[in-house]
Enzyme design. Structure first.
Site, PDB file in Angstrom:
ATOM      1  N   GLU A  60      -6.985  -2.096   2.940  1.00  0.00           N
ATOM      2  CA  GLU A  60      -6.245  -0.854   2.700  1.00  0.00           C
ATOM      3  C   GLU A  60      -4.827  -1.030   3.231  1.00  0.00           C
ATOM      4  O   GLU A  60      -4.470  -0.513   4.284  1.00  0.00           O
ATOM      5  CB  GLU A  60      -6.939   0.321   3.370  1.00  0.00           C
ATOM      6  CG  GLU A  60      -8.407   0.469   3.038  1.00  0.00           C
ATOM      7  CD  GLU A  60      -8.666   0.618   1.539  1.00  0.00           C
ATOM      8  OE1 GLU A  60      -7.996   1.466   0.917  1.00  0.00           O
ATOM      9  OE2 GLU A  60      -9.497  -0.143   1.004  1.00  0.00           O
ATOM     10  N   LYS A  81     -23.778   0.876  17.390  1.00  0.00           N
ATOM     11  CA  LYS A  81     -23.398   0.974  15.974  1.00  0.00           C
ATOM     12  C   LYS A  81     -24.140   2.061  15.227  1.00  0.00           C
ATOM     13  O   LYS A  81     -24.435   1.915  14.039  1.00  0.00           O
ATOM     14  CB  LYS A  81     -23.625  -0.387  15.284  1.00  0.00           C
ATOM     15  CG  LYS A  81     -22.882  -1.521  15.944  1.00  0.00           C
ATOM     16  CD  LYS A  81     -23.425  -2.868  15.550  1.00  0.00           C
ATOM     17  CE  LYS A  81     -22.712  -3.966  16.317  1.00  0.00           C
ATOM     18  NZ  LYS A  81     -23.356  -5.269  16.166  1.00  0.00           N
ATOM     19  N   ASP A  83     -16.686  -7.401  16.913  1.00  0.00           N
ATOM     20  CA  ASP A  83     -17.790  -6.983  16.057  1.00  0.00           C
ATOM     21  C   ASP A  83     -17.424  -5.624  15.463  1.00  0.00           C
ATOM     22  O   ASP A  83     -17.605  -4.580  16.090  1.00  0.00           O
ATOM     23  CB  ASP A  83     -19.073  -6.876  16.880  1.00  0.00           C
ATOM     24  CG  ASP A  83     -20.296  -6.632  15.992  1.00  0.00           C
ATOM     25  OD1 ASP A  83     -20.108  -6.321  14.800  1.00  0.00           O
ATOM     26  OD2 ASP A  83     -21.422  -6.749  16.502  1.00  0.00           O
ATOM     27  N   HIS A 131       0.900   6.578  -1.035  1.00  0.00           N
ATOM     28  CA  HIS A 131      -0.131   5.630  -1.446  1.00  0.00           C
ATOM     29  C   HIS A 131       0.246   4.924  -2.728  1.00  0.00           C
ATOM     30  O   HIS A 131       0.182   3.704  -2.834  1.00  0.00           O
ATOM     31  CB  HIS A 131      -1.462   6.371  -1.660  1.00  0.00           C
ATOM     32  CG  HIS A 131      -2.428   6.160  -0.560  1.00  0.00           C
ATOM     33  ND1 HIS A 131      -3.394   5.204  -0.579  1.00  0.00           N
ATOM     34  CD2 HIS A 131      -2.540   6.787   0.634  1.00  0.00           C
ATOM     35  CE1 HIS A 131      -4.092   5.247   0.537  1.00  0.00           C
ATOM     36  NE2 HIS A 131      -3.605   6.215   1.288  1.00  0.00           N
TER      37      HIS A 131
END
Lengths: 362, 362, 362, 362
Positions: free
Chosen positions: D50, D180, D256, D353
């Site tokens: 992105e 997570k 991670d 964008h």
């Protein structure tokens, strides 16, 4: 105190004596309400052991009445029951759910066999592995609708199993309803009456009645109701003590007060207006109330419902319950406004508590 | 019914008349309890408009009594109040909080000036930007402790501000306590009594009293209590209707029943044992109860507390309240066991409701 | 390693050099999939620093392939953008939202001006005080659809403001979408692809490939995935490490990997079948993936998408992305199955980690 | 591009070829940081598909540098692993947990046999029925510490079972860690580095760099970050897109990246100061980062860590990792500031964008 004796039967059909818990009850107000309900001189009964709640709510009512009242808007209403089914696999589950969505009128026909009032207005499902959590959503007239929705689901279940032989029964209640349990589903998909209450209070009245300023109240609201709730790991909740007002109101009007669990998930939104006044709102997405059903037959409950104007026999089905929900919401707003105002001032909360409790002991 | 007149003063000091809401109340049981409490013939009062609750809980009590009783373990107890302060920045906030943690005895000295019972046992803080959410944790003897904790915090606040001039007052309550609001903090850091209730029921008794099998009950528990609660977006909750039992119990024993909001966040754990029996447990991390304080002075409340053995004048401070929490937990377990058993059987729930409500109307 | 130089412009339009992070990537499998996708020999690429993930997922793939494969069912798909508006009060907000719901075809006409693919399929709103959180829901062909939904919302916004002069702009994004943030809304109302993956593994294969029994795995699943997640204050999550598999899969296929936040909210449901086999399912309600758009143009991404059969030019719009979601889900299931199996055996997890990491260092 | 071949062994010890996913990476800045870290000219690498993220974060860095920088405060650090045990009943579970709390030095001795760095600093337990969820909390030097904590738990487990014969093994990981997965436990009890980032931006610089006013930004923050997150059923989250910045930063520095799940649960607090400036803060309670361990050995990772000043060989253990966490937090703040500013202006987000993506395609 006279003993009231009621004979009940337990499930072995032996007679028992019922006593009564005597919860202190007082009417506070007067409330001025506008919007979906119009009234000037409403006195609202609240039953609670926490008697300092009465003057606190009364202060909110007095303040908002002087400021032009509380505008109440009913956004939505529905009662839900979720059932739990099992399929051979997710694909068959999906097929059944998609087909079922096209059969709403058939389903309504089944429901109508046992209830004049229950109308199936929507349904949602979640498929988890081969399990189906099917949430049925009804309007239920003036009843809060727990039993009406359960009865409707109970009737639908055999019909679904007959029409979808690949599905099997797991449970009449799937916790996806969800009743009296902390969740996000009730706020997001709706359960009970969703009511928004709003009021504008000029700075001068803030000072006079609440001993605070709009800005101080907004600051506290942001840091306590919003950030504080987020920090606590709250879930769709942003208020100070809505549960207190709902408990008092529910007990006084014969409601199933265990529904304060979801009722407590109310969201305040408070701002200083461009004119420097206080905009104070309380949004209560899950007000579960009714004017008929369990508990409503007791004398004092009937008297209270009458006092609130919620026993109009000529009203449309649901009108009385909607009015009751609007009043419940306004009562919550008044308690929120008053407590938050008190907490902007160091020491006020405890002083008030002590004074009132001492007074009540005299 | 005789009217009880109590004179109270609102915050303008005008006298008012208090009436009472009459909530139907019945004692159910007998309960057999072991572990942190030992009793054989306890009858537990519950006040509720939802009268089918009585026979349902009674069935659970009867079943567990036949099976050897419910083992109750009290894991923890504390009452909390969070206060909200502001620093110039997070670094100063951290410095103050770290130093404060070394001053616990000074803080206790301040607290002891106004309360014999409140003991500061721990504290936790969260720093969000320059805001400090400081959660003070107390033991409070036989009181549920809301007011005691607020009073202690109220006394501590000026002391903190005097000792940490870089900090300023935001609020005496920060929603990080958190009282009567849906959150994760109460379960994870503790608030009220944390009680675990366990029972073992042989398959034969399951069939005889509950009309179901251990495996059927476990299956339903997993799909409804566990997965269903997760699907609903629940937060630290895995039960069917703990809020119902707590409401009835709290009203009958003079508790602040708005605390069923956090009380409802109970977790069932149910298994089939290697011997084929049912292991059924209900863990209630947030039972907020007391035997002294607001509401406890009413005659029927005193009578109920006596009936439960929770008015022992010779007991150590806190013993009566701990006993009360244990009984509350066991009552919740009985209602869970009974309802889940009913829901394993298609149609049983509604049939029971209809029969009981019809009976009660006769 | 050769440097790849790409010229980009920041918002001051100065040229910059882009380098590349080199994330270790390997294809694992082969996967056997049935249901909404049929394939026998699929090798799935995963890019991750946590290289022990590869053999772990590979073990799951091998096990399920021997057992007849993973059945994949796509339940739903949509991409959302919420916008934030303000009304004068809740009543005007409600009026506008109710009217807007009748104007879906007008809204679609506005959207179609800039996108061939975006179709408005539903909308939901929440009114909080005078604020409106309006969640627009689209299908977006083969794109994951973040930008397409934002563009559609951006086009709709002026149209809404023109048609509802009483409403005003607050924000193009209201956090009610919600993108890459922990919430319940995405699971309950849908965002991305909702995929259920199921497999049946005979006890013999469980032992041979996973060194465990169906019952041991079910027990662990209940105590860890279900109760453990509830205890942790989890929100709509019941798995061991779905985030790991999604991260590896998303990076390898050019996805916006920050969407693993909602992707991680997956729910396992695991049972022993009447035949004694293991039923293992992973439901992933929020797989946000696409085969076109940002990141998909990179060579290795294209190669990976081709390898997965997700670049079929003759497919219907959306088919390639749906296939990709199905494979993502199956990959997650394999990692779940393998890790949970390992954790049923004391010591196995750490031993495996150490061995693999040591091997990778050689 | 040259192919890097690494030989790895899966758990059948067959050799495999590893390729690499090439994630676009750019350094943005310069950042000016004060507080627990002091630097003026720091360029921060971010790897992401992105790419509009780079100029967005760069704008935040530029703005804050002009305004005097970002003050960073490290509040806490720890890594956790929870283990799952079973007792005969809750009472035995409680007895064991209470005794274990007195044996911390014995436990540390066991841990020290395999790790120089892991220090047991605290533990928390939850007893659910007869199950024990024991959360062990460690400091782990410069490692993020997943493996170190698992190894320590793995060593402790046999020692616990030997010392408490009434307890039995259920799992080495109990989901109460939690790794997570969406939860409240990590924010409330701590996991990873807890970092607060704060900045003050005069109104003039707000206008110049961010094209907005402090008041507009505060309004949006309240309605989107706070209320919007609450409405969405968010859990301990109040930000716009922290996950994006963390993903880019984690990939560039060998972390991670699946830990962005808990990392995304960050809380912004934003105010207009009495002087009319913007106070903007981002609190990130769960930054899980390290400068040694898996992924850190890759050339570009080492280069990035060096560029960030996080490879100081003379630093105290943990200093490099703490510095890295501080920078990660500041990077997140810059992205938050920039995006929220953009969203105060209708149309700006989409225009930016489109412009940037078009530019990047050229």
């Amino acid at each position: 105190m006279e003993k009231i004796t009621i004979l009940v039967y337990d499930n072995r059909m032996t007679k028992t004596i019922i006593e009564h818990a005597q919860i202190p009850m007082q009417s506070v107000g007067p409330f001025k309400l506008t919007g979906d309900i119009n009234t000037d001189e409403l006195m609202v009964p609240m039953a609670t052991y926490e008697t300092p709640l009465w003057p606190s709510v009364a202060r909110g009512a007095r303040t908002t009445a002087h400021a032009g009242g509380i505008r109440v808007t009913l956004i939505d209403e529905r009662m839900t029951r979720s059932i739990l089914l099992q399929a051979n696999n997710a694909s068959e589950a999906l097929y059944a759910m998609r087909k079922l969505e096209t059969q709403r009128s058939d389903m309504q026909a089944v429901i109508s066999q046992t209830s004049r009032f229950a109308k199936l207005i929507n349904s949602h499902f979640q498929i988890i592995g081969n399990l189906i959590y099917l949430r049925l959503e009804f309007t239920t007239g003036d009843a809060s609708g727990h039993n009406m929705a359960t009865q409707a689901a109970d009737n639908l279940f055999p019909w679904i199993l007959a029409n979808y032989p690949s599905l099997s029964y797991v449970s009449i209640s799937a916790n996806f309803c969800t009743d009296k349990k902390v969740s996000a589903v009730n706020g997001l998909l709706g359960r009970g009456k969703n009511v928004v209450c709003e009021t504008h209070i000029p700075a001068k009245l803030c000072q006079r009645f609440l001993k605070t300023t709009p800005q101080a109240l907004v600051d506290l609201h942001i840091k306590k109701d919003l950030i504080g709730s987020i920090v606590s790991g709250g879930l769709r909740t942003a208020n100070a003590h809505v549960a207190n007002m709902l408990l008092g109101f529910y007990l006084a009007t014969g409601q199933d007060a265990a529904n304060i669990v979801e009722g407590s998930q109310a969201i305040n939104h408070v701002e200083v207006t461009p004119e420097g006044a206080l905009y104070f709102s309380t949004t209560l997405p899950n007000l579960i109330v009714g004017t008929v059903g369990n508990g409503k037959g007791l004398d004092f409950v009937q008297k209270n419902l009458e006092q609130l104007g919620c026993t109009d026999k000529n009203a449309q089905p649901g009108d009385n319950a909607r009015r009751l929900a609007c009043i419940a919401g306004a009562t919550a707003l008044c308690g929120e406004l008053s407590l938050l105002a008190a907490q902007t001032n160091p020491g006020e909360l405890m002083t008030a508590h002590l004074k009132l409790e001492r007074a009540n002991r005299d």
